[in-house]
Enzyme design. Structure first.
Site, PDB file in Angstrom:
ATOM      1  N   HIS A 165       8.941  -1.344   9.161  1.00  0.00           N
ATOM      2  CA  HIS A 165       9.130  -2.356   8.108  1.00  0.00           C
ATOM      3  C   HIS A 165       8.238  -2.021   6.916  1.00  0.00           C
ATOM      4  O   HIS A 165       7.514  -1.017   6.935  1.00  0.00           O
ATOM      5  CB  HIS A 165       8.751  -3.722   8.666  1.00  0.00           C
ATOM      6  CG  HIS A 165       7.284  -3.845   8.997  1.00  0.00           C
ATOM      7  ND1 HIS A 165       6.631  -5.042   9.156  1.00  0.00           N
ATOM      8  CD2 HIS A 165       6.315  -2.890   9.194  1.00  0.00           C
ATOM      9  CE1 HIS A 165       5.355  -4.828   9.424  1.00  0.00           C
ATOM     10  NE2 HIS A 165       5.142  -3.539   9.459  1.00  0.00           N
ATOM     11  N   LYS A 176      10.400   4.968   6.739  1.00  0.00           N
ATOM     12  CA  LYS A 176      10.655   3.743   5.959  1.00  0.00           C
ATOM     13  C   LYS A 176      11.763   4.069   4.974  1.00  0.00           C
ATOM     14  O   LYS A 176      11.554   4.882   4.061  1.00  0.00           O
ATOM     15  CB  LYS A 176       9.405   3.366   5.173  1.00  0.00           C
ATOM     16  CG  LYS A 176       8.224   2.868   5.995  1.00  0.00           C
ATOM     17  CD  LYS A 176       6.984   2.848   5.091  1.00  0.00           C
ATOM     18  CE  LYS A 176       5.874   1.986   5.674  1.00  0.00           C
ATOM     19  NZ  LYS A 176       4.622   2.141   4.887  1.00  0.00           N
ATOM     20  N   SER A 213       0.870  -1.178   0.000  1.00  0.00           N
ATOM     21  CA  SER A 213       0.000   0.000   0.000  1.00  0.00           C
ATOM     22  C   SER A 213       0.905   1.225   0.000  1.00  0.00           C
ATOM     23  O   SER A 213       1.027   1.958   0.965  1.00  0.00           O
ATOM     24  CB  SER A 213      -0.944  -0.018   1.201  1.00  0.00           C
ATOM     25  OG  SER A 213      -0.270   0.283   2.388  1.00  0.00           O
ATOM     26  N   GLU A 257      -4.406  -1.860   9.593  1.00  0.00           N
ATOM     27  CA  GLU A 257      -3.659  -2.447  10.711  1.00  0.00           C
ATOM     28  C   GLU A 257      -4.272  -2.087  12.058  1.00  0.00           C
ATOM     29  O   GLU A 257      -4.556  -0.913  12.317  1.00  0.00           O
ATOM     30  CB  GLU A 257      -2.203  -1.934  10.688  1.00  0.00           C
ATOM     31  CG  GLU A 257      -1.509  -2.246   9.390  1.00  0.00           C
ATOM     32  CD  GLU A 257      -0.124  -1.629   9.280  1.00  0.00           C
ATOM     33  OE1 GLU A 257       0.431  -1.204  10.313  1.00  0.00           O
ATOM     34  OE2 GLU A 257       0.387  -1.567   8.160  1.00  0.00           O
ATOM     35  N   HIS A 270      -3.488  -5.670   2.864  1.00  0.00           N
ATOM     36  CA  HIS A 270      -2.624  -6.728   3.376  1.00  0.00           C
ATOM     37  C   HIS A 270      -3.357  -8.024   3.671  1.00  0.00           C
ATOM     38  O   HIS A 270      -2.782  -8.968   4.194  1.00  0.00           O
ATOM     39  CB  HIS A 270      -1.911  -6.256   4.659  1.00  0.00           C
ATOM     40  CG  HIS A 270      -0.945  -5.142   4.421  1.00  0.00           C
ATOM     41  ND1 HIS A 270      -0.412  -4.383   5.432  1.00  0.00           N
ATOM     42  CD2 HIS A 270      -0.414  -4.656   3.264  1.00  0.00           C
ATOM     43  CE1 HIS A 270       0.401  -3.477   4.910  1.00  0.00           C
ATOM     44  NE2 HIS A 270       0.408  -3.616   3.612  1.00  0.00           N
ATOM     45  N   GLU A 307       1.482  -9.219   7.222  1.00  0.00           N
ATOM     46  CA  GLU A 307       2.359  -8.833   8.335  1.00  0.00           C
ATOM     47  C   GLU A 307       2.181  -9.748   9.540  1.00  0.00           C
ATOM     48  O   GLU A 307       2.560  -9.407  10.660  1.00  0.00           O
ATOM     49  CB  GLU A 307       2.125  -7.363   8.691  1.00  0.00           C
ATOM     50  CG  GLU A 307       2.474  -6.452   7.518  1.00  0.00           C
ATOM     51  CD  GLU A 307       2.397  -4.967   7.833  1.00  0.00           C
ATOM     52  OE1 GLU A 307       1.906  -4.601   8.911  1.00  0.00           O
ATOM     53  OE2 GLU A 307       2.842  -4.171   6.981  1.00  0.00           O
ATOM     54  N   LYS A 367       7.587  -0.349  14.296  1.00  0.00           N
ATOM     55  CA  LYS A 367       6.407  -1.032  13.783  1.00  0.00           C
ATOM     56  C   LYS A 367       6.915  -2.137  12.879  1.00  0.00           C
ATOM     57  O   LYS A 367       7.501  -1.859  11.835  1.00  0.00           O
ATOM     58  CB  LYS A 367       5.611  -0.007  12.986  1.00  0.00           C
ATOM     59  CG  LYS A 367       4.185  -0.368  12.721  1.00  0.00           C
ATOM     60  CD  LYS A 367       3.502   0.729  11.937  1.00  0.00           C
ATOM     61  CE  LYS A 367       3.381   0.313  10.495  1.00  0.00           C
ATOM     62  NZ  LYS A 367       2.238   0.906   9.787  1.00  0.00           N
ATOM     63  N   ASP A 418       2.396   8.517   6.989  1.00  0.00           N
ATOM     64  CA  ASP A 418       3.189   7.501   6.281  1.00  0.00           C
ATOM     65  C   ASP A 418       3.131   7.833   4.788  1.00  0.00           C
ATOM     66  O   ASP A 418       4.036   8.490   4.264  1.00  0.00           O
ATOM     67  CB  ASP A 418       2.613   6.112   6.595  1.00  0.00           C
ATOM     68  CG  ASP A 418       3.192   5.011   5.728  1.00  0.00           C
ATOM     69  OD1 ASP A 418       4.212   5.232   5.067  1.00  0.00           O
ATOM     70  OD2 ASP A 418       2.615   3.890   5.689  1.00  0.00           O
ATOM     71  N   ASP A 438      -3.460   1.759  11.759  1.00  0.00           N
ATOM     72  CA  ASP A 438      -3.008   2.360  10.502  1.00  0.00           C
ATOM     73  C   ASP A 438      -4.176   2.231   9.538  1.00  0.00           C
ATOM     74  O   ASP A 438      -4.475   1.125   9.068  1.00  0.00           O
ATOM     75  CB  ASP A 438      -1.765   1.640   9.960  1.00  0.00           C
ATOM     76  CG  ASP A 438      -1.301   2.257   8.636  1.00  0.00           C
ATOM     77  OD1 ASP A 438      -1.909   3.262   8.194  1.00  0.00           O
ATOM     78  OD2 ASP A 438      -0.333   1.738   8.045  1.00  0.00           O
ATOM     79  N   GLU A 441      -2.313   6.162  12.199  1.00  0.00           N
ATOM     80  CA  GLU A 441      -1.468   6.451  11.035  1.00  0.00           C
ATOM     81  C   GLU A 441      -2.351   6.618   9.792  1.00  0.00           C
ATOM     82  O   GLU A 441      -3.351   5.909   9.647  1.00  0.00           O
ATOM     83  CB  GLU A 441      -0.518   5.266  10.873  1.00  0.00           C
ATOM     84  CG  GLU A 441       0.460   5.349   9.731  1.00  0.00           C
ATOM     85  CD  GLU A 441       1.328   4.087   9.703  1.00  0.00           C
ATOM     86  OE1 GLU A 441       1.589   3.496  10.781  1.00  0.00           O
ATOM     87  OE2 GLU A 441       1.721   3.674   8.604  1.00  0.00           O
TER      88      GLU A 441
HETATM   89  P1  PGA Z   1       3.171  -1.257   2.951  1.00  0.00           P
HETATM   90  O1  PGA Z   1       2.263  -0.992   4.222  1.00  0.00           O
HETATM   91  O2  PGA Z   1       4.501  -1.695   3.380  1.00  0.00           O
HETATM   92  O3  PGA Z   1       2.392  -2.311   2.197  1.00  0.00           O
HETATM   93  O4  PGA Z   1       3.202   0.042   2.184  1.00  0.00           O
HETATM   94  C1  PGA Z   1       2.757  -0.622   5.461  1.00  0.00           C
HETATM   95  C2  PGA Z   1       2.110   0.622   5.975  1.00  0.00           C
HETATM   96  O5  PGA Z   1       1.195   1.188   5.337  1.00  0.00           O
HETATM   97  O6  PGA Z   1       2.501   1.085   7.033  1.00  0.00           O
HETATM   98 ZN    ZN Z   2       1.034   2.907   6.833  1.00  0.00          ZN
END
Ligand code: PGA
Ligand code: ZN
Length: 424
Positions: A372, A344, A42, A171, A162, A212, A395, A319, A249, A292
């Site tokens: 991650h 990230k 995503s 999440e 996911h 995840e 996270k 994010d 999230d 998030e």
């Molecule tokens: P992604 O999702 O690694 O699939 O982008 C993680 C997140 O949105 O935090």
């Molecule tokens: Zn996110």
């Protein structure tokens, strides 16, 4: 001074069984270190470009072009150089690519080299990777950070992109904030995870897991997911809102279309103001302390409404909104969006830029969370990054599946080796 004598990349597989880049660097004293890069599902629209081959192999997802770019273009430039020159090497990589979004060489190629340089340089200095990260933060920014063990945010129930269920929020995380150390945080989290499994089973709900490692049952609503998690906390003899808190999230960009947030699982579509009310209601009724991507990455008005409404009582994390990009983040800070940033490194594509973004957060009193991606490997670099940069939060998924647990296990080792480090 040691010198780089070889940089070698190959294509390996990530936790989804899709290709990713692995890179190994060797020095003239024959010390060697390797890394693998993660990959999102995503993803934010403004992330640096992950180069994919687009050919028949691996359904177009091969990364042989990125691998070739390391072996044939980057390697000849860096051979003979000193690996302790992190910032200088990253700047050369950025220049060699020559684009704003790293679409030429690929952010996956550049990041793999950038991270492998850190690892081999730390090894060469006989330093732990986390203390080396603290050192280069100082070198790059001129500022010091206080290393610590991060409070884990464990995603134990998965929805959105996911998982193949009907839950819109991506999440549902637990934060074992009352734990006295990282070890205890992991014990509580594992117990909660297993108790959640038992509760789901007893209700004839699926215990299959998402990308995840969190469970991915079909449920009536997002609120039902929250209630199930609260039950599992209580079943673990822990108190929600005292020992353990919740985080979400939303990954709201994934269900924002034509000016509305479409909660298809609940059969509702809400505008920005109503969706902010919806989230405020959740924060008021449940021990949720972090949300998030509560709004779409381009819905700045929505972000302003949300930040004004609940920014004083809840961590609001950007994010997809900030994509670990210093420039985009600065614009968000200026506009007063959110109060925290997800970090990230593959969103931006080098360790130097990641550290600069993190420093911008520190300078502006934004909290940060090292994260991650949903596509991971057994690489544990983010665990050391979280400790070294003292972000205080990480996270990295459920306490399940080796791609997630590898990071938690690395943190357990760091806690054992460094008893002076405090959590959070
Ligand atoms: P992604 O999702 O690694 O699939 O982008 C993680 C997140 O949105 O935090
Ligand atoms: Zn996110």
């Amino acid at each position: 001074m040691s010198k780089i004598i070889s940089i070698k990349a190959i294509q390996v597989l990530d936790s989804r069984g899709l290709p990713t880049v692995a890179c190994r660097i060797t020095l003239d004293n024959l010390l060697t270190a390797g890394v693998m890069v993660p990959s999102g599902a995503s993803t934010g629209a403004k992330e640096a470009i992950e180069l994919r081959d687009g050919l028949d192999a691996y359904l177009g997802k091969g990364v042989l072009k990125a691998v070739d770019n390391i072996n044939k273009i980057i390697s000849p430039v860096l051979i003979g150089q000193d690996p302790s020159e992190q910032e200088n090497i990253d700047n050369q990589l950025i220049e060699l690519d020559g684009t704003e979004d790293k679409s030429n060489l690929g952010a996956n190629a550049i990041l793999a080299v950038s991270l492998a340089i850190c690892r081999v340089a730390a090894k060469n200095l006989d330093k732990s990777l986390h203390s080396y990260f603290a050192d280069i933060y100082k070198n790059i920014t001129g500022n010091s950070v206080k290393p610590n063990l991060p409070m884990p945010m464990l995603n134990i129930l998965n929805g959105g992109e996911h998982a193949d269920n009907n839950i819109d929020i991506q999440e549902f995380m637990i934060i074992p904030r009352g734990a006295k150390n990282f070890n205890e945080a992991m014990r509580w989290s594992s117990e909660i995870y297993w108790n959640l499994k038992t509760i789901l089973k007893s209700k004839n709900l699926s215990t299959a897991v998402g990308d995840e490692g969190g469970f991915a049952p079909n449920l009536q609503s997002n609120e039902e997911a929250i209630k199930l998690i609260l039950q599992s906390i209580e079943k673990s003899n822990l108190e929600p809102g005292k020992d353990v808190y919740l985080a979400l999230d939303c990954a709201a960009s994934e269900f924002y279309k034509d000016g509305k947030y479409h909660l298809t699982g609940e059969g509702r579509s809400l505008d920005s103001k109503d969706f902010a009310d919806y989230l405020e209601n959740l924060v008021n009724n449940y021990p949720i302390i972090s949300i998030e991507d509560g709004m779409d990455e381009n819905d700045f008005d929505g972000w302003k409404i949300l930040t004004k409404k609940i920014g004083s009582k809840c961590q609001l994390v950007g994010d997809d909104l900030f994509v670990t990009n210093k420039k985009i983040f600065q614009e968000g800070i200026d506009a007063g969006l959110a109060n925290a940033i997800l970090i990230k490194f593959n969103q931006i594509g080098s360790i130097t830029e990641t550290i600069e973004t993190m420093d911008l957060a520190n300078m502006n009193n934004y909290k940060s969370i090292i994260s991650h991606r949903s596509g991971e490997t057994e690489d544990t670099t983010i665990a050391d990054l979280a400790v070294g940069l003292g972000s205080g939060q990480i996270k990295t998924g459920a306490p399940c599946r080796s791609d997630r647990v590898a990071k938690y296990n690395r943190l357990l080792w760091i806690e054992d080796e460094c008893p002076d480090l405090k959590i959070g």
